[in-house]
Structure formats: structure tokens, C-alpha cells
Design a protein around this motif. Structure first.
Motif, PDB file in Angstrom:
ATOM      1  N   LEU A   1      54.804  28.252  62.969  1.00 55.99           N
ATOM      2  CA  LEU A   1      55.391  26.993  62.535  1.00 55.99           C
ATOM      3  C   LEU A   1      54.726  26.548  61.240  1.00 55.99           C
ATOM      4  CD1 LEU A   1      55.300  25.356  66.027  1.00 55.99           C
ATOM      5  CD2 LEU A   1      57.403  25.408  64.664  1.00 55.99           C
ATOM      6  N   ALA A   2      55.500  25.932  60.367  1.00 54.57           N
ATOM      7  CA  ALA A   2      54.936  25.405  59.128  1.00 54.57           C
ATOM      8  C   ALA A   2      53.995  24.245  59.451  1.00 54.57           C
ATOM      9  CB  ALA A   2      56.048  24.935  58.201  1.00 54.57           C
TER      10      ALA A   2
ATOM     11  N   ALA B   1      68.761  29.231  69.198  1.00 53.97           N
ATOM     12  CA  ALA B   1      69.520  27.987  69.413  1.00 53.97           C
ATOM     13  C   ALA B   1      68.724  26.946  70.194  1.00 53.97           C
ATOM     14  CB  ALA B   1      70.826  28.297  70.149  1.00 53.97           C
ATOM     15  N   ALA B   2      67.965  27.377  71.183  1.00 54.27           N
ATOM     16  CA  ALA B   2      67.196  26.458  72.039  1.00 54.27           C
ATOM     17  C   ALA B   2      68.079  25.339  72.573  1.00 54.27           C
ATOM     18  CB  ALA B   2      66.001  25.889  71.275  1.00 54.27           C
ATOM     19  N   GLU B   3      69.154  25.730  73.270  1.00 51.84           N
ATOM     20  CA  GLU B   3      70.125  24.738  73.752  1.00 51.84           C
ATOM     21  C   GLU B   3      69.572  23.882  74.886  1.00 51.84           C
ATOM     22  OE1 GLU B   3      73.532  26.975  74.757  1.00 51.84           O
ATOM     23  OE2 GLU B   3      74.049  27.500  72.677  1.00 51.84           O
ATOM     24  N   ARG B   4      68.648  24.414  75.659  1.00 47.40           N
ATOM     25  CA  ARG B   4      68.042  23.646  76.761  1.00 47.40           C
ATOM     26  C   ARG B   4      66.761  22.994  76.263  1.00 47.40           C
ATOM     27  NH1 ARG B   4      66.783  27.717  81.173  1.00 47.40           N
ATOM     28  NH2 ARG B   4      66.195  25.847  82.358  1.00 47.40           N
ATOM     29  N   ARG B   5      66.781  21.664  76.214  1.00 46.68           N
ATOM     30  CA  ARG B   5      65.618  20.936  75.696  1.00 46.68           C
ATOM     31  C   ARG B   5      65.210  19.826  76.652  1.00 46.68           C
ATOM     32  NH1 ARG B   5      65.512  20.220  69.153  1.00 46.68           N
ATOM     33  NH2 ARG B   5      66.578  22.152  68.569  1.00 46.68           N
ATOM     34  N   LEU B   6      63.915  19.662  76.789  1.00 53.64           N
ATOM     35  CA  LEU B   6      63.348  18.514  77.486  1.00 53.64           C
ATOM     36  C   LEU B   6      62.478  17.793  76.466  1.00 53.64           C
ATOM     37  CD1 LEU B   6      62.282  20.101  80.887  1.00 53.64           C
ATOM     38  CD2 LEU B   6      64.146  18.494  80.517  1.00 53.64           C
ATOM     39  N   SER B   7      62.869  16.581  76.087  1.00 59.19           N
ATOM     40  CA  SER B   7      62.131  15.864  75.059  1.00 59.19           C
ATOM     41  C   SER B   7      61.595  14.549  75.594  1.00 59.19           C
ATOM     42  CB  SER B   7      63.031  15.605  73.842  1.00 59.19           C
ATOM     43  OG  SER B   7      64.150  14.811  74.204  1.00 59.19           O
ATOM     44  N   CYS B   8      60.482  14.118  75.022  1.00 57.95           N
ATOM     45  CA  CYS B   8      59.882  12.835  75.385  1.00 57.95           C
ATOM     46  C   CYS B   8      59.165  12.299  74.156  1.00 57.95           C
ATOM     47  CB  CYS B   8      58.948  12.974  76.570  1.00 57.95           C
ATOM     48  SG  CYS B   8      57.535  14.029  76.217  1.00 57.95           S
ATOM     49  N   ASN B   9      58.607  11.099  74.264  1.00 54.56           N
ATOM     50  CA  ASN B   9      58.010  10.471  73.088  1.00 54.56           C
ATOM     51  C   ASN B   9      56.489  10.475  73.100  1.00 54.56           C
ATOM     52  OD1 ASN B   9      57.606   8.678  75.124  1.00 54.56           O
ATOM     53  ND2 ASN B   9      58.264   6.872  74.001  1.00 54.56           N
ATOM     54  N   GLY B  10      55.870  11.410  73.830  1.00 57.37           N
ATOM     55  CA  GLY B  10      54.413  11.432  73.867  1.00 57.37           C
ATOM     56  C   GLY B  10      53.850  12.837  73.951  1.00 57.37           C
TER      57      GLY B  10
ATOM     58  N   VAL C   1      58.664  26.123  77.526  1.00 58.35           N
ATOM     59  CA  VAL C   1      57.865  26.636  76.425  1.00 58.35           C
ATOM     60  C   VAL C   1      57.894  25.607  75.298  1.00 58.35           C
ATOM     61  CG1 VAL C   1      59.826  27.908  75.457  1.00 58.35           C
ATOM     62  CG2 VAL C   1      57.503  28.580  74.836  1.00 58.35           C
ATOM     63  N   GLY C   2      56.807  25.505  74.552  1.00 54.94           N
ATOM     64  CA  GLY C   2      56.759  24.539  73.463  1.00 54.94           C
ATOM     65  C   GLY C   2      55.547  24.782  72.585  1.00 54.94           C
TER      66      GLY C   2
ATOM     67  N   ASP D   1      62.989  22.487  63.565  1.00 59.40           N
ATOM     68  CA  ASP D   1      64.330  22.908  63.150  1.00 59.40           C
ATOM     69  C   ASP D   1      64.262  24.043  62.136  1.00 59.40           C
ATOM     70  OD1 ASP D   1      65.431  21.025  64.809  1.00 59.40           O
ATOM     71  OD2 ASP D   1      65.859  19.569  63.232  1.00 59.40           O
ATOM     72  N   GLN D   2      63.295  23.976  61.243  1.00 62.72           N
ATOM     73  CA  GLN D   2      63.123  25.044  60.256  1.00 62.72           C
ATOM     74  C   GLN D   2      62.777  26.361  60.947  1.00 62.72           C
ATOM     75  OE1 GLN D   2      59.869  24.299  57.569  1.00 62.72           O
ATOM     76  NE2 GLN D   2      60.230  26.135  56.353  1.00 62.72           N
ATOM     77  N   TRP D   3      61.878  26.314  61.924  1.00 68.47           N
ATOM     78  CA  TRP D   3      61.471  27.529  62.636  1.00 68.47           C
ATOM     79  C   TRP D   3      62.633  28.111  63.426  1.00 68.47           C
ATOM     80  CZ3 TRP D   3      61.183  29.494  67.535  1.00 68.47           C
ATOM     81  CH2 TRP D   3      60.331  30.574  67.746  1.00 68.47           C
ATOM     82  N   LEU D   4      63.370  27.266  64.131  1.00 64.26           N
ATOM     83  CA  LEU D   4      64.510  27.745  64.920  1.00 64.26           C
ATOM     84  C   LEU D   4      65.552  28.412  64.035  1.00 64.26           C
ATOM     85  CD1 LEU D   4      64.959  24.725  67.363  1.00 64.26           C
ATOM     86  CD2 LEU D   4      64.048  26.985  67.933  1.00 64.26           C
ATOM     87  N   ALA D   5      65.779  27.827  62.852  1.00 68.19           N
ATOM     88  CA  ALA D   5      66.759  28.423  61.933  1.00 68.19           C
ATOM     89  C   ALA D   5      66.274  29.777  61.418  1.00 68.19           C
ATOM     90  CB  ALA D   5      67.017  27.472  60.766  1.00 68.19           C
ATOM     91  N   GLN D   6      65.002  29.872  61.093  1.00 68.96           N
ATOM     92  CA  GLN D   6      64.455  31.137  60.594  1.00 68.96           C
ATOM     93  C   GLN D   6      64.497  32.237  61.647  1.00 68.96           C
ATOM     94  OE1 GLN D   6      60.544  29.925  59.353  1.00 68.96           O
ATOM     95  NE2 GLN D   6      61.192  29.348  57.297  1.00 68.96           N
ATOM     96  N   GLN D   7      64.268  31.840  62.917  1.00 74.14           N
ATOM     97  CA  GLN D   7      64.256  32.825  64.005  1.00 74.14           C
ATOM     98  C   GLN D   7      65.648  33.040  64.611  1.00 74.14           C
ATOM     99  OE1 GLN D   7      61.284  34.475  64.744  1.00 74.14           O
ATOM    100  NE2 GLN D   7      60.745  33.364  62.865  1.00 74.14           N
TER     101      GLN D   7
END
Length: 298
Positions: free
Chosen positions: A260-261, A211-220, A234-235, A202-208
Motif C-alpha cells: 500500500l502507498a 473488486a473486494a465486493e464484500r466489505r465490513l467497515s467501521c469508524n475506528g 482480511v485488512g 482504492d489505488q491498491w485495489l485498482a492496481q491489483q
């Protein structure tokens, strides 16, 4: 009064329930209760009010608790002074996140087993919030978690940091194209909200200003890496993994934009933890923690 009785009292007072305390000592609840009753009889004081749904410390129990912790700690220091550290035995149940499990956990288990051959190690892998709660409730001896704990009862000690690199499947982008530009057309593949990496993302997206509105997320992490190699989007990946996959030609590291920090990790344990075991495990973890390591998966 015996050390076993004091240990039973201490764990019953600091764990979420008598059941958790009994599990930690590998006793039945009745055996745990018997030790506490014997301690009460030797002191001539009632230490727990058992009238309610959950046993609560009496004023005498509250007064005894810091003294019990101090006596247990002194006993551990005495053993250490006599060269008895290698005799640490029993079970050590601790928590780690997936990144730790896939990088330096095997090395930790090897080193700890060599140092304390009589100790049974029981690692538990889960997300940080679950692990932190487990330490607070007494279900875990300690945990390695991203960030510092917000719980006043837990102490956080820095043990290292993880760094990440933006990557994309080689066929999806020409050399020199950055992550910010790619996110305009490709979905962001990342861990679910609540993972330790969420705040640095979130920090990187705000600095750049992306928006990255399209996301594919998972827990692994394994699933994230697999989707990135397959060209789903991309990730970013842990630095060691990213470089290993880039060397194979499966991914391209995206240079040329702000990094990224780093994500800082801490060893979390109870502030009133009296056991030498936890302190010794923290020493080993501080020595072996390496989030840049690659796993057998890569």
C-alpha cells in the motif's frame, strides 16, 4: 488601541461567528463586543456591519484586518526575541485523527506541556473533514490531517507519513498467501469510506484488479484490529500495530504482493494565522510525529 482589542477584532473577523471568537478568547460575547466597540471608538471607524443575521466587515474592517494580523504577529515576534516563548499561556484547541491519537499524541502532550507549562492543551479527535472545517471556522487552532487541504484559506505543511501492512488472522491463511487471493473468499475489513486511508486502498485495489465486493467497515482502528484478530476478514493495519500483533502470533503479515502507498499527513492552519503559538506547536509536532509507534492497546 490595545493588543487585546486587536486580537478580539481579528478573531471576530476570521472565526465563523462572534460566539466562536468569544469561546476562543474565553470571554462572554458581550465582553468580546465591548473590546471591538472600544477599538472602533479609538479609530473613529465602524469595523462591523451588525445589521444582518451575521456581523460582516465594513470596508474599514477589511482594510484593518491585514494590519491587525501583522501587529499581532509582530507582538509575538517581539516576545520571542525577549525570550518570552516559555510564557505562552491560555488554551490551545487542536484536532487530530484517531491514528494520531493512538500513536504519538501522548508524546506531543508531554513535550508541549514541558515547553509551555502555562498552556492548556485541548486535543479534539475526529475525522479529517470535520477537523479541516473546524480550522477554517476558527474553532480549532490547527489540525493534523491526512492529505493536503483543498481550502484556499488553509496552509498545509507536511509532518510525516503512515505506512500500513496487509494482515489476516494466523489460522485463516497459510504462509505465502497474499491479500489479493484472500479477498476472493474473505471480506475486506476496513475503515469507513471518507477515512484518509480510502484513497490508498482504492489505488491498491485498482492496481491489483481486485473488486473486494464484500466489505465490513467501521469508524475506528481499534474495531478494525479487533475484527482482524478474531478472523472476521482480511485488512490492513498501521505498520507498528501489525508487527506487534504478528509477534504475538495473533495476525500474519501478508508479504509477497504490492505494498500500500504511504499516507501523508499535514499540519493545517489558517494562512493568515499570526500567533507564535501555532508556529511553535508545528515545530514540536514535526519533531515528535511518529505514525509507526504502537499504543498501549497493542
Amino acid at each position: 488601541m490595545t493588543l487585546k482589542q486587536l486580537e478580539a477584532f481579528y478573531l471576530a473577523a476570521t472565526c465563523a461567528s462572534f460566539a466562536v471568537a468569544a469561546q476562543r478568547l474565553h470571554l462572554s460575547i458581550s465582553s468580546l463586543s465591548k473590546r471591538i466597540v472600544e477599538l472602533e471608538q479609538s479609530l473613529g471607524e465602524t469595523l462591523f456591519d451588525r445589521a444582518g443575521h451575521r456581523a460582516a466587515l465594513t470596508p474599514a474592517g477589511v482594510r484593518l484586518l491585514p494590519h491587525a494580523a501583522g501587529m499581532l504577529e509582530s507582538a509575538q515576534k517581539l516576545l520571542a526575541s525577549l525570550g518570552k516563548e516559555a510564557g505562552l499561556s491560555g488554551r490551545c484547541r487542536f484536532g487530530v485523527g484517531e491514528l494520531t491519537a493512538l500513536t504519538w499524541l501522548p508524546r506531543l502532550l508531554t513535550q508541549a506541556s514541558l515547553a509551555f507549562p502555562q498552556l492548556t492543551l485541548e486535543p479534539y479527535v475526529d475525522i479529517g473533514t470535520v477537523l479541516e472545517r473546524g480550522v477554517g471556522d476558527g474553532e480549532l487552532d490547527f489540525a493534523v490531517v491526512a492529505g493536503r487541504s483543498s481550502r484556499s484559506a488553509l496552509a498545509s505543511h507536511s509532518i510525516g507519513e503512515a505506512r500500513f501492512l496487509w494482515v489476516v488472522a494466523t489460522r485463516l491463511a497459510p504462509p505465502g498467501m497474499g491479500a489479493a487471493a484472500l479477498l476472493a473468499t474473505l471480506p475486506l475489513v476496513t475503515l469507513h469510506i471518507g477515512a484518509g486511508t480510502t484513497r490508498i486502498l482504492d489505488q491498491w485495489l485498482a492496481q491489483q484488479e481486485v473488486a473486494a465486493e464484500r466489505r465490513l467497515s467501521c469508524n475506528g482502528w481499534g474495531a478494525v484490529a479487533g475484527m482482524l484478530v478474531d478472523g472476521v476478514g482480511v485488512g490492513f493495519l498501521p505498520e507498528g500495530w501489525a508487527r506487534a500483533l504478528a509477534q504475538r502470533g495473533q495476525l500474519r503479515i501478508l508479504d509477497g504482493q504490492a505494498a500500500l502507498a504511504p499516507l501523508h499527513y499535514t499540519f493545517q492552519s489558517r494562512r493568515d494565522e499570526p500567533r507564535l503559538l501555532v508556529a511553535k506547536m508545528r515545530e514540536i509536532i514535526t519533531r515528535v510525529a511518529d505514525f509507526s509507534a504502537t499504543s498501549a492497546l497493542f
